[in-house]
Design a protein around this motif. Structure first.
Motif, PDB file in Angstrom:
ATOM      1  N   GLU A 180       0.819  -1.208   0.000  1.00 49.32           N
ATOM      2  CA  GLU A 180       0.000   0.000   0.000  1.00 49.32           C
ATOM      3  C   GLU A 180       0.854   1.259   0.000  1.00 49.32           C
ATOM      4  OE1 GLU A 180      -3.223   2.616   0.131  1.00 49.32           O
ATOM      5  OE2 GLU A 180      -3.103   0.502  -0.409  1.00 49.32           O
ATOM      6  N   HIS A 181       1.910   1.234   0.804  1.00 49.53           N
ATOM      7  CA  HIS A 181       2.837   2.365   0.895  1.00 49.53           C
ATOM      8  C   HIS A 181       4.248   1.836   0.621  1.00 49.53           C
ATOM      9  CE1 HIS A 181      -0.311   4.932   2.606  1.00 49.53           C
ATOM     10  NE2 HIS A 181      -0.610   3.936   3.426  1.00 49.53           N
ATOM     11  N   LEU A 182       4.709   2.001  -0.616  1.00 51.68           N
ATOM     12  CA  LEU A 182       5.953   1.367  -1.065  1.00 51.68           C
ATOM     13  C   LEU A 182       7.156   1.767  -0.221  1.00 51.68           C
ATOM     14  CD1 LEU A 182       5.507   1.703  -4.944  1.00 51.68           C
ATOM     15  CD2 LEU A 182       4.991  -0.266  -3.479  1.00 51.68           C
ATOM     16  N   PHE A 183       7.208   3.023   0.208  1.00 53.48           N
ATOM     17  CA  PHE A 183       8.312   3.503   1.031  1.00 53.48           C
ATOM     18  C   PHE A 183       7.865   3.788   2.468  1.00 53.48           C
ATOM     19  CE2 PHE A 183      10.806   5.503  -2.787  1.00 53.48           C
ATOM     20  CZ  PHE A 183      11.002   4.215  -3.286  1.00 53.48           C
ATOM     21  N   GLY A 184       6.712   3.277   2.860  1.00 52.31           N
ATOM     22  CA  GLY A 184       6.215   3.523   4.198  1.00 52.31           C
ATOM     23  C   GLY A 184       5.558   4.888   4.328  1.00 52.31           C
ATOM     24  N   THR A 185       5.263   5.270   5.573  1.00 53.72           N
ATOM     25  CA  THR A 185       4.664   6.578   5.843  1.00 53.72           C
ATOM     26  C   THR A 185       5.487   7.315   6.898  1.00 53.72           C
ATOM     27  OG1 THR A 185       3.214   5.689   7.575  1.00 53.72           O
ATOM     28  CG2 THR A 185       2.350   5.715   5.328  1.00 53.72           C
ATOM     29  N   ASP A 186       5.279   8.632   6.978  1.00 49.86           N
ATOM     30  CA  ASP A 186       6.038   9.430   7.942  1.00 49.86           C
ATOM     31  C   ASP A 186       5.228   9.698   9.208  1.00 49.86           C
ATOM     32  OD1 ASP A 186       4.165  11.308   7.222  1.00 49.86           O
ATOM     33  OD2 ASP A 186       5.565  12.619   6.168  1.00 49.86           O
ATOM     34  N   GLN A 187       5.685  10.641  10.023  1.00 52.26           N
ATOM     35  CA  GLN A 187       5.041  10.921  11.310  1.00 52.26           C
ATOM     36  C   GLN A 187       3.620  11.431  11.166  1.00 52.26           C
ATOM     37  OE1 GLN A 187       7.964  11.993  10.160  1.00 52.26           O
ATOM     38  NE2 GLN A 187       9.472  12.349  11.780  1.00 52.26           N
ATOM     39  N   SER A 188       3.282  11.971  10.000  1.00 53.76           N
ATOM     40  CA  SER A 188       1.928  12.494   9.775  1.00 53.76           C
ATOM     41  C   SER A 188       1.069  11.535   8.956  1.00 53.76           C
ATOM     42  CB  SER A 188       1.996  13.853   9.067  1.00 53.76           C
ATOM     43  OG  SER A 188       2.712  14.787   9.851  1.00 53.76           O
TER      44      SER A 188
ATOM     45  N   ARG B  78       1.776  10.519   5.948  1.00 54.33           N
ATOM     46  CA  ARG B  78       1.892  10.809   4.508  1.00 54.33           C
ATOM     47  C   ARG B  78       2.734   9.750   3.823  1.00 54.33           C
ATOM     48  NH1 ARG B  78       3.778  16.926   5.707  1.00 54.33           N
ATOM     49  NH2 ARG B  78       5.332  15.630   6.767  1.00 54.33           N
ATOM     50  N   ASP B  79       2.391   9.442   2.593  1.00 52.94           N
ATOM     51  CA  ASP B  79       3.089   8.408   1.823  1.00 52.94           C
ATOM     52  C   ASP B  79       4.478   8.896   1.410  1.00 52.94           C
ATOM     53  OD1 ASP B  79       2.834   5.767   0.301  1.00 52.94           O
ATOM     54  OD2 ASP B  79       3.382   7.155  -1.308  1.00 52.94           O
ATOM     55  N   VAL B  80       5.516   8.220   1.891  1.00 52.22           N
ATOM     56  CA  VAL B  80       6.892   8.656   1.635  1.00 52.22           C
ATOM     57  C   VAL B  80       7.241   8.513   0.158  1.00 52.22           C
ATOM     58  CG1 VAL B  80       9.326   8.214   2.149  1.00 52.22           C
ATOM     59  CG2 VAL B  80       7.624   8.139   3.991  1.00 52.22           C
ATOM     60  N   TYR B  81       6.794   7.436  -0.480  1.00 54.79           N
ATOM     61  CA  TYR B  81       7.098   7.245  -1.905  1.00 54.79           C
ATOM     62  C   TYR B  81       6.563   8.406  -2.745  1.00 54.79           C
ATOM     63  CZ  TYR B  81       6.513   5.526  -6.669  1.00 54.79           C
ATOM     64  OH  TYR B  81       6.514   5.415  -8.043  1.00 54.79           O
ATOM     65  N   SER B  82       5.329   8.781  -2.521  1.00 56.33           N
ATOM     66  CA  SER B  82       4.734   9.886  -3.289  1.00 56.33           C
ATOM     67  C   SER B  82       5.445  11.200  -2.997  1.00 56.33           C
ATOM     68  CB  SER B  82       3.242  10.010  -2.970  1.00 56.33           C
ATOM     69  OG  SER B  82       2.546   8.843  -3.362  1.00 56.33           O
ATOM     70  N   ARG B  83       5.887  11.381  -1.754  1.00 59.42           N
ATOM     71  CA  ARG B  83       6.605  12.606  -1.412  1.00 59.42           C
ATOM     72  C   ARG B  83       7.981  12.638  -2.082  1.00 59.42           C
ATOM     73  NH1 ARG B  83       4.942  15.941   2.261  1.00 59.42           N
ATOM     74  NH2 ARG B  83       7.005  16.449   3.100  1.00 59.42           N
ATOM     75  N   VAL B  84       8.629  11.482  -2.182  1.00 60.41           N
ATOM     76  CA  VAL B  84       9.914  11.421  -2.880  1.00 60.41           C
ATOM     77  C   VAL B  84       9.727  11.748  -4.359  1.00 60.41           C
ATOM     78  CG1 VAL B  84      11.760   9.880  -3.654  1.00 60.41           C
ATOM     79  CG2 VAL B  84      11.009   9.816  -1.276  1.00 60.41           C
TER      80      VAL B  84
ATOM     81  N   ILE C 229      11.906   6.799   6.454  1.00 57.80           N
ATOM     82  CA  ILE C 229      11.587   8.211   6.205  1.00 57.80           C
ATOM     83  C   ILE C 229      12.806   8.960   5.668  1.00 57.80           C
ATOM     84  CG2 ILE C 229      10.828  10.373   7.277  1.00 57.80           C
ATOM     85  CD1 ILE C 229       9.279   8.751   9.303  1.00 57.80           C
ATOM     86  N   SER C 230      13.983   8.630   6.157  1.00 61.29           N
ATOM     87  CA  SER C 230      15.207   9.295   5.709  1.00 61.29           C
ATOM     88  C   SER C 230      15.956   8.510   4.649  1.00 61.29           C
ATOM     89  CB  SER C 230      16.148   9.532   6.903  1.00 61.29           C
ATOM     90  OG  SER C 230      15.618  10.491   7.788  1.00 61.29           O
ATOM     91  N   VAL C 231      15.879   7.180   4.725  1.00 63.60           N
ATOM     92  CA  VAL C 231      16.689   6.350   3.822  1.00 63.60           C
ATOM     93  C   VAL C 231      16.280   6.520   2.374  1.00 63.60           C
ATOM     94  CG1 VAL C 231      17.181   3.971   3.141  1.00 63.60           C
ATOM     95  CG2 VAL C 231      17.376   4.643   5.537  1.00 63.60           C
ATOM     96  N   PHE C 232      14.995   6.514   2.074  1.00 65.74           N
ATOM     97  CA  PHE C 232      14.568   6.575   0.672  1.00 65.74           C
ATOM     98  C   PHE C 232      14.838   7.933   0.011  1.00 65.74           C
ATOM     99  CE2 PHE C 232      11.955   2.877   2.051  1.00 65.74           C
ATOM    100  CZ  PHE C 232      12.487   1.961   1.155  1.00 65.74           C
ATOM    101  N   PRO C 233      14.600   9.062   0.682  1.00 62.90           N
ATOM    102  CA  PRO C 233      15.054  10.332   0.083  1.00 62.90           C
ATOM    103  C   PRO C 233      16.567  10.374  -0.079  1.00 62.90           C
ATOM    104  CG  PRO C 233      13.455  10.750   1.815  1.00 62.90           C
ATOM    105  CD  PRO C 233      13.802   9.301   1.903  1.00 62.90           C
ATOM    106  N   GLY C 234      17.301   9.801   0.886  1.00 63.36           N
ATOM    107  CA  GLY C 234      18.757   9.750   0.768  1.00 63.36           C
ATOM    108  C   GLY C 234      19.200   8.922  -0.427  1.00 63.36           C
ATOM    109  N   LEU C 235      18.519   7.805  -0.666  1.00 61.28           N
ATOM    110  CA  LEU C 235      18.834   6.986  -1.838  1.00 61.28           C
ATOM    111  C   LEU C 235      18.527   7.730  -3.134  1.00 61.28           C
ATOM    112  CD1 LEU C 235      17.543   3.421  -0.807  1.00 61.28           C
ATOM    113  CD2 LEU C 235      19.918   4.154  -1.150  1.00 61.28           C
TER     114      LEU C 235
END
Length: 270
Positions: A49-57, A59-65, A239-245
């Motif tokens: 459902e959330h490929l990169f997980g979700t953050d503290q709020s 929100r979908d991390v994949y879509s944000r990336v 939350i940090s690893v995928f934007p870092g990648l």
């Protein structure tokens, strides 16, 4: 070019193609609204459902990336393009100026090049204040000295080339000969350097955003997302690893393509 490096170049181009698509049309790749908050889905690990997980709020991390690609890469590309044009203008002017003017330009440029680009960008942001526009200005100003030096060297070399001298002998005005035969050659060399410089500019912009000097929440931006997950890294590493990648892969891909282009321009085997 060896087979291994050819494969590396193809992989780098594929990464840049995906990055370009995400920057131009993020809606084609994103699966959720990057700004949608769901308190019932906070800190979920990567799943179908959330490929990169979700953050503290929630929100979908994949879509944000994906949506952050346009801002992060856009700043790098815009800063590099402006730095290239400014470096071409200043460097070419220095290359055709009298010795004393040329020496003045180069001493000032040497002083700026003595400092790391990120430090110069940090000082500029400290003077102008935080914000995405000021970050772009800071990264641009920090990158200009490298292009100025290369443009000056290429200008002084090409202005003495045989085809330029031949054009002058045939009666072509000095200014026209410079614009037709010198500037295109200098621009070609700077374009190769700019391919490598895009990666450095993206990294610098992300670093400034990580320090809280760029866009603010809830704007999706790679450096800002990287900073947002540092306090919960042990609990929600994604939350940090995928934007870092995303930053790492983009910078490596741009640098790899740039190095191949530079080696080809220099006539070396890569």
């Amino acid at each position: 070019m060896t087979a291994a490096r050819r494969v590396l170049l193809i992989a780098a181009c594929a990464v840049l193609a995906v990055v370009a698509l995400a920057a131009i049309a993020p809606g084609l790749l994103a699966t959720h609204d990057p700004l949608q908050v769901d308190v019932r889905s906070t800190l979920l690990p990567p799943s179908a459902e959330h490929l990169f997980g979700t953050d503290q709020s929630g929100r979908d991390v994949y879509s944000r990336v994906v949506h952050g690609t346009g801002r992060s890469v856009g700043i790098g590309v815009l800063a590099t393009a402006i730095a290239l044009v400014a470096g071409l203008a200043v460097g070419s002017l220095s290359g055709v100026s009298p010795r004393i003017v040329d020496a003045g330009f180069m001493r000032l440029n040497d002083v700026l090049m003595a400092f790391p680009e990120f430090l110069i960008a940090l000082v500029v942001v400290a003077v102008l204040g935080p914000g995405p526009v000021n970050v772009a200005i800071a990264v641009t100003l920090a990158a200009i000295p490298v292009y100025v030096r290369l443009a000056r060297v290429q200008t002084r070399t090409l202005r003495l080339a045989e085809h330029v001298e031949a054009a002058r002998i045939l009666g072509v005005p000095r200014g026209r000969a410079f614009l037709r035969h010198v500037v295109p050659g200098v621009l070609g060399t700077l374009s190769v350097l700019a391919t490598i410089g895009i990666g450095s500019s993206i990294l610098a912009a992300a670093g400034l955003s990580f320090l809280g000097l760029g866009p603010t929440e809830p704007t999706p931006e790679w450096g800002l997302m990287l900073a947002g997950g540092r306090n919960v890294l042990g609990q929600a590493w994604w939350i940090s690893v995928f934007p870092g990648l995303a930053i790492t892969l983009t910078v490596i891909a741009a640098t790899a393509v740039g190095r191949v282009l530079r080696a080809s321009a220099e006539g070396r085997r890569v």
